[in-house]
Design a protein around this motif. Structure first.
Motif, PDB file in Angstrom:
ATOM      1  N   ARG A  57     -12.997  -0.342  -3.290  1.00 37.50           N
ATOM      2  CA  ARG A  57     -11.586   0.051  -3.192  1.00 37.50           C
ATOM      3  C   ARG A  57     -10.845  -0.852  -2.218  1.00 37.50           C
ATOM      4  N   ALA A  60      -9.181  -4.107  -3.562  1.00 32.65           N
ATOM      5  CA  ALA A  60      -7.886  -4.080  -4.251  1.00 32.65           C
ATOM      6  C   ALA A  60      -6.851  -4.844  -3.440  1.00 32.65           C
ATOM      7  N   GLY A  61      -7.016  -4.829  -2.127  1.00 30.02           N
ATOM      8  CA  GLY A  61      -6.159  -5.626  -1.264  1.00 30.02           C
ATOM      9  C   GLY A  61      -6.917  -6.746  -0.579  1.00 30.02           C
ATOM     10  N   PHE A 141      -4.529   1.153   4.245  1.00 33.73           N
ATOM     11  CA  PHE A 141      -5.801   1.384   3.562  1.00 33.73           C
ATOM     12  C   PHE A 141      -6.423   2.694   4.029  1.00 33.73           C
ATOM     13  N   LYS A 144      -4.865   5.610   2.595  1.00 35.13           N
ATOM     14  CA  LYS A 144      -4.924   5.596   1.125  1.00 35.13           C
ATOM     15  C   LYS A 144      -3.530   5.456   0.524  1.00 35.13           C
ATOM     16  N   THR A 146      -0.700   3.185  -1.318  1.00 27.88           N
ATOM     17  CA  THR A 146      -0.687   2.058  -2.254  1.00 27.88           C
ATOM     18  C   THR A 146      -0.022   0.819  -1.658  1.00 27.88           C
ATOM     19  N   GLU A 149      -2.332  -2.297  -1.126  1.00 26.10           N
ATOM     20  CA  GLU A 149      -2.458  -3.299  -2.181  1.00 26.10           C
ATOM     21  C   GLU A 149      -1.198  -4.144  -2.290  1.00 26.10           C
ATOM     22  N   LYS A 150      -0.053  -3.492  -2.225  1.00 26.33           N
ATOM     23  CA  LYS A 150       1.212  -4.214  -2.405  1.00 26.33           C
ATOM     24  C   LYS A 150       1.408  -5.262  -1.319  1.00 26.33           C
ATOM     25  N   CYS A 152      -0.830  -6.732   0.529  1.00 22.43           N
ATOM     26  CA  CYS A 152      -1.819  -7.817   0.419  1.00 22.43           C
ATOM     27  C   CYS A 152      -1.478  -8.771  -0.714  1.00 22.43           C
ATOM     28  N   TRP A 153      -1.043  -8.237  -1.839  1.00 28.03           N
ATOM     29  CA  TRP A 153      -0.666  -9.113  -2.953  1.00 28.03           C
ATOM     30  C   TRP A 153       0.613  -9.876  -2.647  1.00 28.03           C
ATOM     31  N   PHE A 288       4.001  -3.691  -9.764  1.00 32.00           N
ATOM     32  CA  PHE A 288       3.401  -2.368  -9.533  1.00 32.00           C
ATOM     33  C   PHE A 288       4.212  -1.268 -10.212  1.00 32.00           C
TER      34      PHE A 288
END
Length: 310
Positions: A57, A60-61, A141, A144, A146, A149-150, A152-153, A288
């Motif tokens: 998990r 994801a990032g 993270f 939990k 989201t 992920e955002k 990091c991307w 996303f």
């Protein structure tokens, strides 16, 4: 009791991370650039990928963070593709559009008006700008959220944009012009910590000297990714209230000022870095949002879709 082999837990994503980690070690070894930190990063990537669903998990990032590190570290491999190097363009535009007292540029003005207090403050911000991104990402993270992920991307996207611009419009930073002048680019010029060397001297360390010694691209002033990272963080913490907004915005402003004060960037570079941060943020948010639409549709009750079955 049923036993499960490591392979039974493998997913296509596991094998992708394994291929990336092994492939990167081979690449840096083949190009004579292998360092201990390469091995650590690649082992961590593969190890986390094989550690199980809970650990995966994080990837994801974590994967875009790893990709960002590898992208920046490998810049030297494709510098032969860059266009004409600009040494005096930004200096002249800066002087015309944002003139400092005496008609010079602000980086040159600050180069002779530095103080120990500003050296320490700006040096700290220039050392901490990366850690802010990582700490905020880890916070999301753990929660939990989201936005882990955002963020990091978006970090990967803004760096990719920067690297592409460095190839299309390679430009010398202010410290280079102060040292070598605005003439033809000196490709033998070594990377320099510039104003951050004063921070090292004040504390008796060589943090920035070591950091910049690894820089493979001297002509990467435009845009300022130093300004991009903290500015992008502001967007991701904005809805958490003023307790988050004010420190994040203040730190972003400090890093932006430090880039100019330490003669690493022009005001134009800083503004371009902020624009790149906005573009990366909006691009990732759009992706996303599109991903969320099918997921939301799957949760709609059958009756709300017009299902009339008894």
């Amino acid at each position: 009791m049923t036993s499960h082999s490591p392979t039974s837990r493998a997913t296509p994503f596991t094998w992708l991370c394994t291929l990336l980690g092994v492939g990167h070690v081979v690449l840096v070894a083949a190009t004579g650039r292998l360092r201990w930190d390469h091995v650590v990063a690649d082992v961590l990537l593969v190890g986390v990928a094989w550690a199980g669903p809970r650990s995966r998990r994080f990837l994801a990032g974590g994967l875009p963070l790893w990709l960002t590190g590898m992208l920046l570290d490998s810049q030297g491999l494709w510098l032969f593709l860059r266009g004409t190097i600009h040494t005096g363009d930004l200096w002249e535009w800066e002087r015309q559009w944002f003139p400092a007292p005496g008609g010079t540029t602000w980086p040159e003005w600050w180069a002779t008006r530095f103080t120990p207090v500003l050296d320490l403050l700006c040096g700290f911000s220039y050392a901490a700008y990366l850690y802010e991104v990582f700490l905020v990402a880890i916070f999301f993270f753990v929660k939990k959220d989201t936005r882990f992920e955002k963020l990091c991307w978006a970090f990967l996207v803004v760096n990719a944009m920067g690297v592409v611009i460095y190839l299309v419009y390679p430009a010398a930073p202010p410290w280079y012009v102060l040292k070598y002048g605005p003439g033809p680019a000196d490709l033998a010029a070594l990377p320099s910590p510039a104003g951050t060397a004063r921070f090292d001297a004040l504390l008796g360390i060589n943090y920035f000297a070591s950091f910049y010694s690894r820089n493979t691209n001297v002509f990467g002033a435009m845009p300022s990714l130093h300004a991009s990272y903290p500015f992008m963080v502001v967007f991701y913490v904005w809805n958490k209230g003023w307790a988050w907004r004010v420190p994040a915005a203040a730190f972003s402003a400090l890093v932006a000022f430090s880039a100019i004060y330490l003669t690493h960037h022009y005001i134009l570079d800083v503004l371009a870095g902020m624009v790149a941060a906005i573009a990366a943020y909006l691009a990732v948010e759009a992706v996303f949002a599109r991903r969320a639409v099918p997921a939301a549709a799957m949760t709609v009750p059958l009756t709300s879709r017009g299902d009339t079955r008894a």
